[in-house]
Each structure stands twice: as C-alpha cells, then as structure tokens.
Design a protein around this motif. Sequence first.
Motif, short mmCIF file in Angstrom:
data_model
loop_
_atom_site.label_atom_id
_atom_site.label_comp_id
_atom_site.label_asym_id
_atom_site.label_seq_id
_atom_site.Cartn_x
_atom_site.Cartn_y
_atom_site.Cartn_z
N ALA A 190 0.82 -1.21 0.00
CA ALA A 190 0.00 0.00 0.00
C ALA A 190 0.86 1.27 0.00
CB ALA A 190 -0.94 -0.01 1.21
N SER A 191 2.00 1.20 0.69
CA SER A 191 2.85 2.40 0.77
C SER A 191 3.48 2.77 -0.57
CB SER A 191 3.96 2.17 1.81
OG SER A 191 4.78 1.06 1.45
N SER A 192 3.38 1.87 -1.55
CA SER A 192 3.95 2.15 -2.88
C SER A 192 2.99 2.94 -3.76
CB SER A 192 4.31 0.85 -3.59
OG SER A 192 3.14 0.14 -3.98
N LEU A 193 1.75 3.11 -3.34
CA LEU A 193 0.74 3.73 -4.20
C LEU A 193 1.09 5.16 -4.62
CD1 LEU A 193 -2.59 2.30 -2.73
CD2 LEU A 193 -1.47 1.72 -4.89
N PRO A 194 1.61 6.02 -3.71
CA PRO A 194 2.01 7.36 -4.18
C PRO A 194 3.05 7.31 -5.29
CG PRO A 194 1.85 7.34 -1.80
CD PRO A 194 1.72 5.92 -2.24
N ALA A 250 4.38 7.72 -11.09
CA ALA A 250 4.82 7.12 -12.35
C ALA A 250 3.79 7.34 -13.45
CB ALA A 250 5.08 5.63 -12.15
N LEU A 251 2.52 7.22 -13.10
CA LEU A 251 1.45 7.48 -14.08
C LEU A 251 1.45 8.95 -14.50
CD1 LEU A 251 -1.44 5.35 -12.54
CD2 LEU A 251 -0.20 4.87 -14.66
N ALA A 252 1.63 9.84 -13.52
CA ALA A 252 1.67 11.27 -13.84
C ALA A 252 2.85 11.59 -14.74
CB ALA A 252 1.73 12.09 -12.54
N ALA A 253 3.99 10.92 -14.50
CA ALA A 253 5.19 11.16 -15.31
C ALA A 253 4.97 10.74 -16.77
CB ALA A 253 6.38 10.41 -14.73
N GLU A 254 4.04 9.81 -16.97
CA GLU A 254 3.74 9.38 -18.34
C GLU A 254 2.61 10.21 -18.96
OE1 GLU A 254 3.91 5.46 -19.65
OE2 GLU A 254 4.93 4.68 -17.86
N LYS A 255 2.32 11.32 -18.33
CA LYS A 255 1.40 12.32 -18.88
C LYS A 255 -0.02 11.77 -19.13
CE LYS A 255 4.81 15.24 -19.08
NZ LYS A 255 4.91 16.37 -18.12
N PHE A 257 -4.37 7.01 -2.29
CA PHE A 257 -4.26 6.94 -3.75
C PHE A 257 -4.81 8.21 -4.41
CE2 PHE A 257 -5.68 5.62 -7.99
CZ PHE A 257 -4.55 4.97 -8.47
N THR A 258 -6.03 8.60 -4.06
CA THR A 258 -6.64 9.77 -4.70
C THR A 258 -5.97 11.07 -4.24
OG1 THR A 258 -8.37 9.83 -2.98
CG2 THR A 258 -8.87 8.62 -5.00
N ARG A 259 -5.49 11.09 -3.00
CA ARG A 259 -4.80 12.29 -2.51
C ARG A 259 -3.51 12.50 -3.30
NH1 ARG A 259 -3.77 10.80 2.49
NH2 ARG A 259 -5.96 11.08 3.05
N ALA A 260 -2.79 11.43 -3.55
CA ALA A 260 -1.55 11.53 -4.34
C ALA A 260 -1.85 12.02 -5.76
CB ALA A 260 -0.85 10.18 -4.37
N ALA A 261 -2.95 11.56 -6.32
CA ALA A 261 -3.32 11.99 -7.68
C ALA A 261 -3.60 13.49 -7.72
CB ALA A 261 -4.53 11.20 -8.16
#
Length: 352
Positions: A217-221, A226-231, A250-254
């Motif tokens: 779970a701690s890997s979710l941010p 990584a998803l954000a880096a791929e635009k 998860f949603t907070r990191a997004a």
Amino acid sequence: MSARRLGSLAACLALALMLLAALAPASSAAEPKSRPPFKVMMVLWRGCEDACRGFQDYLAARHVPVQYFVRHAGTLNLKFPDLVAEARALKVDLVVTWGTTATLGMVGEYDKVDPARHLTDIPTLFMIVTDPVAARVVADLEKPGRNVTGTLVIVPEETQIRAIRSYLPVRRIGIAYNEDEVNAVASVEKVRALGQKMDFEVVAKPVPRDDAGKPVASSLPDVVAALAAEKVDLIYIGSSSFILNNRDVFTRAAVEHGVPVAAAGEVPVVESDALLGLVSRYYTVGQLTGTRAEQILVEGRKPEDIPVEALSRFSLIVNMQVAHKLALYPPLLLMNAIEVIKTDKTAGGAKP
C-alpha cells in the motif's frame, strides 16, 4: 296477530338467522394467522452501509416480515465456514452477501463448490459484487444456474468512459491495479479493448509486491507519480478491492500531481478525492436487491431462474471540492445531469 301469522314470522326469523350464520366469517380461532417473519442472514463486510439500508428499507416498505441475522465478516474477521454452519443451524430462508469476498466465502466458485464449506441448500442473494462472472460466482448473468443470484453494481466500462469523456477530453488513461485480483485484471483488459475501439491509450501499472507476494500500500504514491510522469490525462479506478481499500492515499496523491481520478464506484468520489464517477448508488442497488429477495421469499421463485441485473439508471457524481482544487469544473452542458458531492464523508462504502 293470529297464531298462523306469528308462526310464519318465527319461521322467517329462524331462516334469516340460519342464513346469517352461514354467511358469517369463521371464528377468530379459525382465522389464518399471519406467517412468522422470514429469517434472513446478511453477511456484510464492515457494517450496514447504504446498500444494506436500501435492502432493509425496501422490504419494510413492502411490509415483508423479516428477522435479520446480521454478521460483519470483515470487521470481526469471521470465518465463512462457521457462518455457513450457522445459517444452516438457524434454518434461515435467505442469505444475503455483500461484496465479492463474502459472496465467494459463502457460496464458492460455481465449479468448485464444496457442500461442506459452501451454501448449496439455502437461497443466496449477492450485491456489490463487481464482476460476478469474472469472479466465477455465476457462469451466466441471464441464467445463474445455481441457488445463487444477485444484482450488478458496476456501470459498463464503455458507458463510464463515454461519461468521463463528456466531462474531460481524455486521450491517455492511467490505471493502477493489483495483479492478484481477478476483477482488477479483467477490468484492465476491458479498458484496453475499449481504448482500441474508442481511440485512447491505456497506461496500466501493477502495484509492487513485498517478499511475501502481497501488494504494498505504501507504494501507491509512487505508482501515481509514475502514471503522472507518463502524462496521463486521468487515472481510472475500476474493479480493485486493494485500490478501493487504500483510496484515500491513492486519490490524494493523484490530486497532488494534478491528475483527476474517475471511479467506477461512488465511494472514492464521496469519501475520498476522486473527481467523478458514473455509478450505481449503493442505496438504490440495495433496493433492487430487495426486489429479488421479495421474489424469492414471497413469490417462491428460485434464484437459478432470476437473472443477475443492473439498475436501469445511473448517477454522474462530481466531487466539487476536488474540481475546485484541480480547476476542472463540469461543462455547462452537464450541470443539469450531475449530482454534486461536497465530500462530507457520509457515504456508505467498503470493500467490493
């Protein structure tokens, strides 16, 4: 008055009394008594949330007498074989399960049923199961073929994507998923297939595992980063118990990365920081499940003959606090169609 006339009157009176006696209803001792309440065991995950309340409210409104035996399998870490044995000992008329985990725990996969551990002899009705076919709860939605039926909660992926694109013109959709979840893997494949059909890209990232093979779970941010880096234009939460259980981080990191999240269920939008979702509201799903319970208990229909069906209408919900943070407000053309959520943390969600 002559004796003859008195005799005639007496005869008429006696005849009238005989007719009244014949037409009168049977004595109260002979009147049929109302049946005892139906016994319904509800195997929930973490309490009686909106779907549970919708189910109970429907049957109450229909004046169906029910004695409930509510068991919180997730909260109390109850063992499903013990619950199966208890249902049989109580001689319940119906078992209602909430979520994929509880449903499989009570009835098993359709082709791997163990009668010693799973229910086969008591009608079972499920709700809030993401994909009952992929999870092997039933082989066919139209013809369940076993003593089990239920209701669908997830809006078809294509309908969801169309709703999302009416809000945002997305071309790259990111997905994080747990490879151990059959539902999650199936959801990713469905969205990938839609990407080819509807001309958008899918960037899917599995959640890293620890040495024991469990998702971290701690890997979710980091996955979100990584998803954000791929635009990606948007991150989609489809069918994933793991992501849903860790929805806050998860949603907070997004949001921190400026990426909106769309969810297939209401909980990440109402309770966390997902922006939007085209969803089946849990309370209404519970009411729909109540109609199936009425068919089984009152009308005597068999679960195997009742199709697994979804609601005919869905809700497009938007978390306006998140919309403000991301400066992604609903288009004017959608304002009359959306249901605004202000994130007051009152939703009734849990593990699917």
